[in-house]
Design a protein around this motif. Structure first.
Motif, PDB file in Angstrom:
ATOM      1  N   LEU A  45       0.867  -1.180   0.000  1.00 46.71           N
ATOM      2  CA  LEU A  45       0.000   0.000   0.000  1.00 46.71           C
ATOM      3  C   LEU A  45       0.901   1.227   0.000  1.00 46.71           C
ATOM      4  N   LEU A  46       0.694   2.094  -0.977  1.00 48.44           N
ATOM      5  CA  LEU A  46       1.504   3.297  -1.118  1.00 48.44           C
ATOM      6  C   LEU A  46       0.714   4.530  -0.686  1.00 48.44           C
ATOM      7  N   VAL A  47       1.360   5.384   0.066  1.00 53.18           N
ATOM      8  CA  VAL A  47       0.748   6.642   0.496  1.00 53.18           C
ATOM      9  C   VAL A  47       1.624   7.791   0.005  1.00 53.18           C
ATOM     10  N   THR A  48       1.032   8.684  -0.768  1.00 52.88           N
ATOM     11  CA  THR A  48       1.757   9.853  -1.262  1.00 52.88           C
ATOM     12  C   THR A  48       1.515  11.022  -0.308  1.00 52.88           C
ATOM     13  N   ILE A  49       2.603  11.626   0.170  1.00 50.84           N
ATOM     14  CA  ILE A  49       2.503  12.731   1.119  1.00 50.84           C
ATOM     15  C   ILE A  49       2.938  14.029   0.444  1.00 50.84           C
ATOM     16  N   TYR A  50       2.052  15.018   0.456  1.00 44.71           N
ATOM     17  CA  TYR A  50       2.354  16.339  -0.075  1.00 44.71           C
ATOM     18  C   TYR A  50       2.567  17.308   1.082  1.00 44.71           C
ATOM     19  N   ASN A  51       3.664  18.038   1.038  1.00 39.86           N
ATOM     20  CA  ASN A  51       3.914  19.081   2.026  1.00 39.86           C
ATOM     21  C   ASN A  51       3.141  20.325   1.580  1.00 39.86           C
ATOM     22  N   ILE A  52       2.140  20.728   2.352  1.00 42.09           N
ATOM     23  CA  ILE A  52       1.309  21.873   1.958  1.00 42.09           C
ATOM     24  C   ILE A  52       1.571  23.097   2.825  1.00 42.09           C
ATOM     25  N   ASN A  53       2.746  23.148   3.433  1.00 38.18           N
ATOM     26  CA  ASN A  53       3.147  24.389   4.092  1.00 38.18           C
ATOM     27  C   ASN A  53       3.362  25.452   3.024  1.00 38.18           C
ATOM     28  N   TRP A  54       3.164  26.724   3.412  1.00 41.79           N
ATOM     29  CA  TRP A  54       3.299  27.803   2.442  1.00 41.79           C
ATOM     30  C   TRP A  54       4.715  27.821   1.877  1.00 41.79           C
ATOM     31  N   GLY A  55       4.802  27.854   0.525  1.00 42.12           N
ATOM     32  CA  GLY A  55       6.100  27.825  -0.147  1.00 42.12           C
ATOM     33  C   GLY A  55       6.412  26.486  -0.775  1.00 42.12           C
ATOM     34  N   CYS A  92      -5.381  24.620  -6.948  1.00 41.51           N
ATOM     35  CA  CYS A  92      -6.488  24.547  -5.982  1.00 41.51           C
ATOM     36  C   CYS A  92      -6.417  25.788  -5.085  1.00 41.51           C
ATOM     37  N   ARG A  93      -7.215  26.785  -5.405  1.00 40.82           N
ATOM     38  CA  ARG A  93      -7.183  28.060  -4.684  1.00 40.82           C
ATOM     39  C   ARG A  93      -7.428  27.884  -3.195  1.00 40.82           C
ATOM     40  N   LEU A  94      -8.366  27.020  -2.826  1.00 37.74           N
ATOM     41  CA  LEU A  94      -8.690  26.832  -1.411  1.00 37.74           C
ATOM     42  C   LEU A  94      -7.517  26.223  -0.641  1.00 37.74           C
ATOM     43  N   LEU A  95      -6.790  25.312  -1.283  1.00 40.63           N
ATOM     44  CA  LEU A  95      -5.630  24.718  -0.622  1.00 40.63           C
ATOM     45  C   LEU A  95      -4.559  25.789  -0.398  1.00 40.63           C
ATOM     46  N   GLU A  96      -4.370  26.650  -1.383  1.00 37.80           N
ATOM     47  CA  GLU A  96      -3.403  27.742  -1.268  1.00 37.80           C
ATOM     48  C   GLU A  96      -3.801  28.703  -0.146  1.00 37.80           C
ATOM     49  N   GLU A  97      -5.082  29.045  -0.081  1.00 38.47           N
ATOM     50  CA  GLU A  97      -5.540  29.967   0.956  1.00 38.47           C
ATOM     51  C   GLU A  97      -5.478  29.324   2.341  1.00 38.47           C
ATOM     52  N   TYR A  98      -5.708  28.028   2.400  1.00 36.75           N
ATOM     53  CA  TYR A  98      -5.574  27.319   3.680  1.00 36.75           C
ATOM     54  C   TYR A  98      -4.122  27.390   4.164  1.00 36.75           C
ATOM     55  N   LYS A 141      -1.973  29.701   3.435  1.00 40.31           N
ATOM     56  CA  LYS A 141      -1.727  31.090   3.850  1.00 40.31           C
ATOM     57  C   LYS A 141      -2.305  31.344   5.244  1.00 40.31           C
ATOM     58  N   TYR A 142      -3.488  30.795   5.505  1.00 39.63           N
ATOM     59  CA  TYR A 142      -4.113  30.971   6.825  1.00 39.63           C
ATOM     60  C   TYR A 142      -3.232  30.372   7.920  1.00 39.63           C
ATOM     61  N   VAL A 143      -2.759  29.151   7.704  1.00 40.46           N
ATOM     62  CA  VAL A 143      -1.900  28.490   8.693  1.00 40.46           C
ATOM     63  C   VAL A 143      -0.626  29.305   8.905  1.00 40.46           C
ATOM     64  N   GLU A 144      -0.074  29.834   7.810  1.00 36.36           N
ATOM     65  CA  GLU A 144       1.137  30.646   7.907  1.00 36.36           C
ATOM     66  C   GLU A 144       0.895  31.896   8.750  1.00 36.36           C
ATOM     67  N   LYS A 204      -6.400  37.037  15.552  1.00 32.95           N
ATOM     68  CA  LYS A 204      -5.732  38.002  14.690  1.00 32.95           C
ATOM     69  C   LYS A 204      -5.628  37.473  13.272  1.00 32.95           C
ATOM     70  N   ALA A 205      -5.276  36.195  13.139  1.00 25.66           N
ATOM     71  CA  ALA A 205      -5.123  35.585  11.821  1.00 25.66           C
ATOM     72  C   ALA A 205      -6.449  35.536  11.074  1.00 25.66           C
ATOM     73  N   VAL A 206      -7.527  35.217  11.790  1.00 23.89           N
ATOM     74  CA  VAL A 206      -8.850  35.166  11.167  1.00 23.89           C
ATOM     75  C   VAL A 206      -9.232  36.555  10.656  1.00 23.89           C
ATOM     76  N   ASP A 207      -9.032  37.574  11.483  1.00 29.51           N
ATOM     77  CA  ASP A 207      -9.346  38.946  11.059  1.00 29.51           C
ATOM     78  C   ASP A 207      -8.518  39.350   9.850  1.00 29.51           C
ATOM     79  N   TYR A 208      -7.225  39.035   9.895  1.00 29.52           N
ATOM     80  CA  TYR A 208      -6.325  39.376   8.790  1.00 29.52           C
ATOM     81  C   TYR A 208      -6.768  38.707   7.491  1.00 29.52           C
ATOM     82  N   CYS A 209      -7.087  37.404   7.573  1.00 29.44           N
ATOM     83  CA  CYS A 209      -7.466  36.651   6.375  1.00 29.44           C
ATOM     84  C   CYS A 209      -8.785  37.146   5.790  1.00 29.44           C
ATOM     85  N   ILE A 210      -9.728  37.478   6.629  1.00 32.89           N
ATOM     86  CA  ILE A 210     -11.009  37.992   6.132  1.00 32.89           C
ATOM     87  C   ILE A 210     -10.790  39.324   5.407  1.00 32.89           C
ATOM     88  N   ARG A 211      -9.958  40.198   5.986  1.00 27.65           N
ATOM     89  CA  ARG A 211      -9.687  41.497   5.365  1.00 27.65           C
ATOM     90  C   ARG A 211      -8.953  41.350   4.037  1.00 27.65           C
TER      91      ARG A 211
END
Length: 358
Positions: free
Chosen positions: A194-204, A213-219, A221-224, A241-248
Motif C-alpha cells: 500500500l503506497l501513500v503519497t505525502i504532499y507538504n502543503i506548508n506555504w512555499g 487549488c485556490r482553497l488549498l493555497e488559501e488554507y 496562507k491561513y496556517v502561515e 488576529k489571523a482570522v481577522d487578517y485573512c477575512i480582510r
C-alpha cells in the motif's frame, strides 16, 4: 338573590383570572429562565479557550474539504482534471468511526477510484498501516451486499491514498511511504503493498498544486498567518488576529466569515492536540534517555562485579571495593554465577541487550 349570584360569579371569574395570570406569569418566567440558560450555555461554549476533546475530530482542512465542490477542486488539482459534477462524488468518510483511536478524515468514490485524503500536522510513518485499516472498513461497507463467496468477481473502485502534511517538522515537498517498509522480513515483491503519497502543503511548498487549488493555497496562507502571529502573542490571540487578517485580505474570507467561531475553536484545538503529541514524544525521548543511562550504569556495575568474581573476590570484598551496599551486590553475584568461570563480556552484553537476565 340574583345580585348575590352575580357577585359570587364575579368572584369566581376573578379567582380564575388570577389563577390564569399566575400560570401565565410562571410560564413566562420558566421560558425566560430557559432562554437565559441557553444563552449561558452558548456563552460558555464560545468564551475562553476550548478544551481538548478526544472525540472532536474536525480540523480546518476537513471543514473546508467536506464540501463536495471544494473536494472536487482538490481532486482536480491532484489529477490535472477539470471535472464539474460534484454531485457524483460518493462520500465514504468514516463518520464517528474510530479504529484504534484513529479517525478517517475524508474519503470518496469518484470515477471508479476510491480516494482517501488525510491531513497531518505531525510526522507519522505509520500512515500506510492506518490507511489499510481505513480502506478495509470502507470496502467492507461498499461490498456488504455482494457475494464474496460466489463465482462472480466482485468489482471495486481502485484505492488511492494521499496525505497533506503541514506540520512544523522539516519534510520534503513530496514523498511516498510503503506498507512493506514496516515488514520485519523484506520481500522483493511484497504480496501485500500500500503506497501513500505525502504532499507538504506548508506555504512555499508544492506551488503548482496550490495554484491549481485556490482553497488549498488559501488554507496554507491561513496556517502561515496563525504561526506568524503566534510568535508575537498567545496562541488564542494569534488565531483571532489571523482570522481577522485573512477575512480582510480575502483569504478563506467566505469560509471564515460564515464559520468564524467554530474555525477559531478548531484551530486552537488542533494546536492543543499537536502540542500534546509533541510533548508526549519529547517526554518519551527524555525518559528513554534517562532509562538508557540508568541501564548503562547497571550494566557497567554488573561487568565490574563479574570481573571481581573472576578474580575470586567475595560479596563482602566486592561491595567494599565498589563502594556499594552488600544487598545491591549480592543479587548481581547470583546472576553472574551463570557466566562463571569465563565471565565472557561479549556474551554478557548480548544477553543484556536481549533482556535474558533482566
Amino acid at each position: 338573590m340574583n345580585k348575590k349570584r352575580k357577585v359570587a360569579a364575579k368572584g369566581v371569574k376573578q379567582k380564575e383570572a388570577t389563577k390564569r395570570g399566575g400560570a401565565e406569569k410562571q410560564n413566562a418566567v420558566e421560558k425566560q429562565n430557559a432562554v437565559e440558560k441557553q444563552k449561558a450555555v452558548i456563552k460558555q461554549r464560545m468564551a475562553g479557550k476550548p478544551k481538548a476533546r478526544l472525540h472532536y475530530k474536525d480540523t480546518i482542512f476537513r471543514m473546508i474539504f467536506n464540501d463536495r465542490e471544494n473536494l472536487l477542486s482538490l481532486y482536480n488539482a491532484l489529477n490535472g482534471t477539470a471535472y464539474t459534477e460534484a454531485e457524483k462524488l460518493e462520500i465514504t468518510t468514516l463518520e464517528n468511526a474510530v479504529y484504534m483511536n484513529y479517525k478517517n478524515d475524508v474519503s470518496f468514490v469518484f470515477g471508479f477510484e476510491l480516494m482517501l485524503y488525510e491531513h497531518q500536522s505531525t510526522v507519522n510513518p505509520n500512515m500506510p498501516l492506518r490507511n489499510l485499516t481505513y480502506v478495509t472498513t470502507i470496502l467492507q461497507g461498499l461490498t456488504s451486499e455482494d457475494d464474496l463467496y460466489g463465482l462472480k468477481l466482485v468489482r471495486m473502485p481502485s484505492p488511492r491514498f494521499v496525505v497533506f502534511y503541514n506540520g512544523t517538522d522539516l519534510q520534503p515537498v513530496k514523498q511516498v511511504l510503503r506498507l512493506s517498509d514496516a515488514f520485519l522480513k523484506k520481500q522483493e515483491q511484497p504480496e501485500l503493498e500500500l503506497l501513500v503519497t505525502i504532499y507538504n502543503i506548508n506555504w512555499g511548498y508544492n506551488q503548482e498544486l496550490m495554484k491549481a487549488c485556490r482553497l488549498l493555497e488559501e488554507y496554507a496562507k491561513y496556517v502561515e498567518q496563525v504561526r506568524r502571529f503566534a510568535g508575537m502573542m498567545t496562541f488564542e490571540e494569534a488565531v483571532e488576529k489571523a482570522v481577522d487578517y485573512c477575512i480582510r485580505n480575502d483569504i478563506l474570507a467566505d469560509f471564515l466569515t460564515k464559520n468564524r467561531a467554530e474555525a477559531i475553536a478548531v484551530s486552537i484545538f488542533e494546536y492543543d492536540e499537536e502540542k500534546h503529541l509533541r510533548n508526549e514524544r519529547e517526554e518519551g525521548i527524555r525518559l528513554g534517555i534517562e532509562q538508557g543511562i540508568e541501564q548503562g550504569a547497571e550494566l557497567k556495575l554488573f561487568l565490574l562485579v563479574c570481573k571481581k568474581l573472576a578474580k575470586g573476590k567475595t560479596v563482602v570484598e566486592i561491595a567494599e571495593m565498589l563502594e556499594e551496599p552488600e544487598d545491591v551486590i549480592q543479587p548481581l553475584c547470583e546472576k553472574a554465577a551463570v557466566y562463571a568461570p569465563e565471565f565472557n563480556e561479549k556474551r554478557i552484553r548480548e544477553d543484556w541487550c536481549s533482556g535474558k537476565w533482566l
